[in-house]
Design an enzyme around this catalytic site. Sequence first.
Site, PDB file in Angstrom:
ATOM      1  N   PRO A 116       0.805  -1.129   0.115  1.00  0.00           N
ATOM      2  CA  PRO A 116      -0.006   0.025   0.004  1.00  0.00           C
ATOM      3  C   PRO A 116       1.024   1.210  -0.158  1.00  0.00           C
ATOM      4  CG  PRO A 116       0.096  -1.000   2.223  1.00  0.00           C
ATOM      5  CD  PRO A 116       0.959  -2.026   1.234  1.00  0.00           C
ATOM      6  N   LYS A 117       1.669   1.445  -0.958  1.00  0.00           N
ATOM      7  CA  LYS A 117       2.436   2.495  -1.291  1.00  0.00           C
ATOM      8  C   LYS A 117       2.197   3.868  -1.830  1.00  0.00           C
ATOM      9  CE  LYS A 117       6.607  -0.708  -1.360  1.00  0.00           C
ATOM     10  NZ  LYS A 117       7.943  -0.840  -1.950  1.00  0.00           N
ATOM     11  N   LYS A 118       2.629   5.099  -0.985  1.00  0.00           N
ATOM     12  CA  LYS A 118       2.183   6.202  -1.581  1.00  0.00           C
ATOM     13  C   LYS A 118       3.342   7.087  -1.599  1.00  0.00           C
ATOM     14  CE  LYS A 118      -2.085   8.133  -0.730  1.00  0.00           C
ATOM     15  NZ  LYS A 118      -3.121   8.916  -0.344  1.00  0.00           N
TER      16      LYS A 118
END
Length: 264
Positions: A116-118
């Site tokens: 879940p990368k931002k």
Amino acid sequence: MNLDSIRKNAFAMPVHNPAYPRPPYRFINREYFIISYETDCDALRAIVPEPLLPENNLVHYEFIRMPDSSGFGEYTESGQVIAVRDPQGRLGSYTHSMYLDDEGPIAGGRELWGFPKKLARPTLSVDGNDTLLGTLDYGTQRIATGTMGFKHVPIDIEAERKKLADTPNYLLKVIPHVDGSARVCELVRFYLRDVSVLGAWSGPAALELHPHALAPVADLPVKRVVGARHVIANLTLDIGEVAFDYLASTEVAATGNARSLINR
């Protein structure tokens, strides 16, 4: 490009020059700063996906520095990991949030495993002479600050190696269809391989989280810090496997029997 060449060579986007190489990826001198804290039980239950179950009321807030990673180079990330039990009773880790500063591992992590990368600006450094400092900025706003006494107490290196190497890690991977619906919705499991721990320490620690609409780390509020670890390791991020397909098992999941299907 003809049909055969597309089928043979397609790997990732952009198809003619992917944003990242094929896995697996090797990390050298990967540096972890992990602060474990108690949070709200109801908040944890609301975000941990079935068929996983929260193990307790703890969140592990991580700052991780990658100075040497194959294919990705040098970058830093920060986020929250939750201890869970899978249907076989194994203790695992579920990654709830990740923020990092490099496009390649953002694209690769999301597309391959479902991390879940931002995009954000995490840092990990020694502040002054005696404090390990982790920070996370989203845009111009500071949303996380962690501190720990630098290398106060050595801890068991073999125990830390086993935690990294033996623990199954879980992710909720979602890839949309062209109409905006979910085309892929899976629980992914992966392991870290070829792990060697070069050093591990504990010390007094503190953690501060700030509310943010688009980086809601404070939605798992800090009630009490229970411990912290500073670990330096070499390891390989291995390819993943599908532990549970939510779209293929919609009817079964709705009946409450999803746990019986994981690993089939």
